[in-house]
Design a protein around this motif. Structure first.
Motif, PDB file in Angstrom:
ATOM      1  N   UNK A   1      64.779  55.546  68.369  1.00 15.18           N
ATOM      2  CA  UNK A   1      64.716  56.844  69.029  1.00 15.18           C
ATOM      3  C   UNK A   1      64.155  57.870  68.052  1.00 15.18           C
ATOM      4  N   UNK A   2      63.305  58.740  68.557  1.00 17.85           N
ATOM      5  CA  UNK A   2      62.671  59.759  67.724  1.00 17.85           C
ATOM      6  C   UNK A   2      63.683  60.805  67.274  1.00 17.85           C
ATOM      7  N   UNK A   3      63.608  61.221  65.993  1.00 20.65           N
ATOM      8  CA  UNK A   3      64.503  62.287  65.522  1.00 20.65           C
ATOM      9  C   UNK A   3      64.092  63.657  66.059  1.00 20.65           C
ATOM     10  N   UNK A   4      62.919  63.736  66.648  1.00 22.80           N
ATOM     11  CA  UNK A   4      62.433  65.012  67.182  1.00 22.80           C
ATOM     12  C   UNK A   4      62.904  65.152  68.621  1.00 22.80           C
ATOM     13  N   UNK A   5      63.600  66.210  68.878  1.00 22.47           N
ATOM     14  CA  UNK A   5      64.147  66.455  70.207  1.00 22.47           C
ATOM     15  C   UNK A   5      63.498  67.692  70.816  1.00 22.47           C
ATOM     16  N   UNK A   6      63.046  67.597  72.080  1.00 21.74           N
ATOM     17  CA  UNK A   6      62.502  68.793  72.729  1.00 21.74           C
ATOM     18  C   UNK A   6      63.537  69.913  72.713  1.00 21.74           C
ATOM     19  N   UNK A   7      63.073  71.115  72.451  1.00 22.53           N
ATOM     20  CA  UNK A   7      63.957  72.270  72.448  1.00 22.53           C
ATOM     21  C   UNK A   7      64.701  72.490  71.150  1.00 22.53           C
ATOM     22  N   UNK A   8      64.491  71.633  70.158  1.00 23.71           N
ATOM     23  CA  UNK A   8      65.192  71.767  68.882  1.00 23.71           C
ATOM     24  C   UNK A   8      64.821  73.060  68.174  1.00 23.71           C
ATOM     25  N   UNK A   9      63.548  73.422  68.239  1.00 20.59           N
ATOM     26  CA  UNK A   9      63.081  74.659  67.618  1.00 20.59           C
ATOM     27  C   UNK A   9      62.575  75.594  68.705  1.00 20.59           C
ATOM     28  N   UNK A  10      63.059  76.816  68.698  1.00 22.84           N
ATOM     29  CA  UNK A  10      62.717  77.799  69.720  1.00 22.84           C
ATOM     30  C   UNK A  10      61.204  77.974  69.820  1.00 22.84           C
ATOM     31  N   UNK A  11      60.680  77.768  70.989  1.00 23.73           N
ATOM     32  CA  UNK A  11      59.269  77.974  71.318  1.00 23.73           C
ATOM     33  C   UNK A  11      58.313  77.108  70.494  1.00 23.73           C
ATOM     34  N   UNK A  12      58.803  76.073  69.835  1.00 22.10           N
ATOM     35  CA  UNK A  12      57.931  75.244  68.995  1.00 22.10           C
ATOM     36  C   UNK A  12      56.833  74.591  69.816  1.00 22.10           C
ATOM     37  N   UNK A  13      57.165  74.135  71.037  1.00 26.49           N
ATOM     38  CA  UNK A  13      56.150  73.484  71.850  1.00 26.49           C
ATOM     39  C   UNK A  13      55.034  74.458  72.220  1.00 26.49           C
ATOM     40  N   UNK A  14      55.391  75.671  72.590  1.00 30.96           N
ATOM     41  CA  UNK A  14      54.392  76.673  72.942  1.00 30.96           C
ATOM     42  C   UNK A  14      53.532  77.027  71.728  1.00 30.96           C
ATOM     43  N   UNK A  15      54.165  77.157  70.587  1.00 30.79           N
ATOM     44  CA  UNK A  15      53.434  77.519  69.376  1.00 30.79           C
ATOM     45  C   UNK A  15      52.490  76.402  68.954  1.00 30.79           C
ATOM     46  N   UNK A  16      52.971  75.170  68.965  1.00 33.91           N
ATOM     47  CA  UNK A  16      52.118  74.051  68.587  1.00 33.91           C
ATOM     48  C   UNK A  16      50.963  73.906  69.570  1.00 33.91           C
ATOM     49  N   UNK A  17      51.246  74.076  70.844  1.00 34.17           N
ATOM     50  CA  UNK A  17      50.190  73.972  71.851  1.00 34.17           C
ATOM     51  C   UNK A  17      49.133  75.051  71.619  1.00 34.17           C
ATOM     52  N   UNK A  18      49.536  76.246  71.265  1.00 40.44           N
ATOM     53  CA  UNK A  18      48.561  77.312  71.027  1.00 40.44           C
ATOM     54  C   UNK A  18      47.674  76.975  69.835  1.00 40.44           C
ATOM     55  N   UNK A  19      48.245  76.364  68.803  1.00 37.03           N
ATOM     56  CA  UNK A  19      47.451  75.969  67.640  1.00 37.03           C
ATOM     57  C   UNK A  19      46.469  74.871  68.030  1.00 37.03           C
ATOM     58  N   UNK A  20      46.951  73.856  68.747  1.00 36.59           N
ATOM     59  CA  UNK A  20      46.062  72.771  69.173  1.00 36.59           C
ATOM     60  C   UNK A  20      44.926  73.292  70.042  1.00 36.59           C
ATOM     61  N   UNK A  21      45.259  74.145  71.001  1.00 38.86           N
ATOM     62  CA  UNK A  21      44.233  74.680  71.904  1.00 38.86           C
ATOM     63  C   UNK A  21      43.241  75.582  71.177  1.00 38.86           C
ATOM     64  N   UNK A  22      43.684  76.218  70.111  1.00 30.40           N
ATOM     65  CA  UNK A  22      42.795  77.076  69.333  1.00 30.40           C
ATOM     66  C   UNK A  22      41.791  76.254  68.533  1.00 30.40           C
ATOM     67  N   UNK A  23      42.190  75.060  68.145  1.00 30.49           N
ATOM     68  CA  UNK A  23      41.376  74.259  67.239  1.00 30.49           C
ATOM     69  C   UNK A  23      40.590  73.141  67.916  1.00 30.49           C
ATOM     70  N   UNK A  24      41.049  72.682  69.075  1.00 30.08           N
ATOM     71  CA  UNK A  24      40.474  71.480  69.677  1.00 30.08           C
ATOM     72  C   UNK A  24      40.110  71.689  71.140  1.00 30.08           C
ATOM     73  N   UNK A  25      39.126  70.932  71.626  1.00 28.62           N
ATOM     74  CA  UNK A  25      38.784  70.997  73.050  1.00 28.62           C
ATOM     75  C   UNK A  25      39.946  70.500  73.920  1.00 28.62           C
ATOM     76  N   UNK A  26      40.061  71.023  75.119  1.00 31.18           N
ATOM     77  CA  UNK A  26      41.168  70.690  76.019  1.00 31.18           C
ATOM     78  C   UNK A  26      41.302  69.181  76.253  1.00 31.18           C
ATOM     79  N   UNK A  27      40.203  68.429  76.490  1.00 33.12           N
ATOM     80  CA  UNK A  27      40.391  66.980  76.692  1.00 33.12           C
ATOM     81  C   UNK A  27      41.036  66.279  75.493  1.00 33.12           C
ATOM     82  N   UNK A  28      40.721  66.737  74.296  1.00 35.63           N
ATOM     83  CA  UNK A  28      41.297  66.169  73.080  1.00 35.63           C
ATOM     84  C   UNK A  28      42.790  66.480  73.036  1.00 35.63           C
ATOM     85  N   UNK A  29      43.156  67.726  73.307  1.00 36.55           N
ATOM     86  CA  UNK A  29      44.570  68.131  73.310  1.00 36.55           C
ATOM     87  C   UNK A  29      45.330  67.334  74.366  1.00 36.55           C
ATOM     88  N   UNK A  30      44.718  67.166  75.536  1.00 35.26           N
ATOM     89  CA  UNK A  30      45.364  66.411  76.612  1.00 35.26           C
ATOM     90  C   UNK A  30      45.701  64.995  76.144  1.00 35.26           C
TER      91      UNK A  30
END
Length: 118
Positions: A1-30
């Motif tokens: 089981x992964x030690x990373x749990x959704x919701x462990x860090x406040x807004x981490x998913x939104x923040x990481x997604x914003x970084x990925x979308x800023x740097x990479x094309x949408x199909x790559x991020x998908x």
């Protein structure tokens, strides 16, 4: 089981997604986000089907990595003589400013120290 749990860090998913979308094309991020695909160095450098790569270069072995890093640094140094370094620093900061603000939750990235590595 992964030690990373959704919701462990406040807004981490939104923040990481914003970084990925800023740097990479949408199909790559998908592909990265929905499939969890992992890339080795060569795959990361040659992900051109998306029109982008995750890394600037891929080499075999530590010695080759150091040599390639020095070669790339020398190229960048030619384009950024000491009198232009402040200008280059400001340009790099402006390229990522909106994402730094999101990641620092509105705190000034310069005074918080996050932008010091730019």
């Amino acid at each position: 089981e992964s030690p990373i749990k959704p919701g462990l860090f406040k807004d981490a998913d939104m923040k990481m997604m914003s970084v990925l979308l800023a740097k990479l094309p949408i199909p790559f991020v998908r592909e990265i986000v929905l499939t969890g695909k992992r890339y080795d160095g060569v795959q990361a450098a040659n992900a051109s089907r998306f029109g982008a790569s995750l890394v600037d270069a891929a080499v075999e072995g530590e010695e080759n990595m150091l040599n390639k890093a020095i070669e790339m640094a020398k190229e960048l140094a030619k384009k950024s003589p000491p009198r232009n370094r402040r200008t280059v620093s400001v340009l790099k900061y402006e390229l990522v400013r909106q994402y730094l603000l999101l990641l620092t939750e509105g705190a000034d990235p310069i005074s918080s120290g996050i932008a010091s590595s730019l």
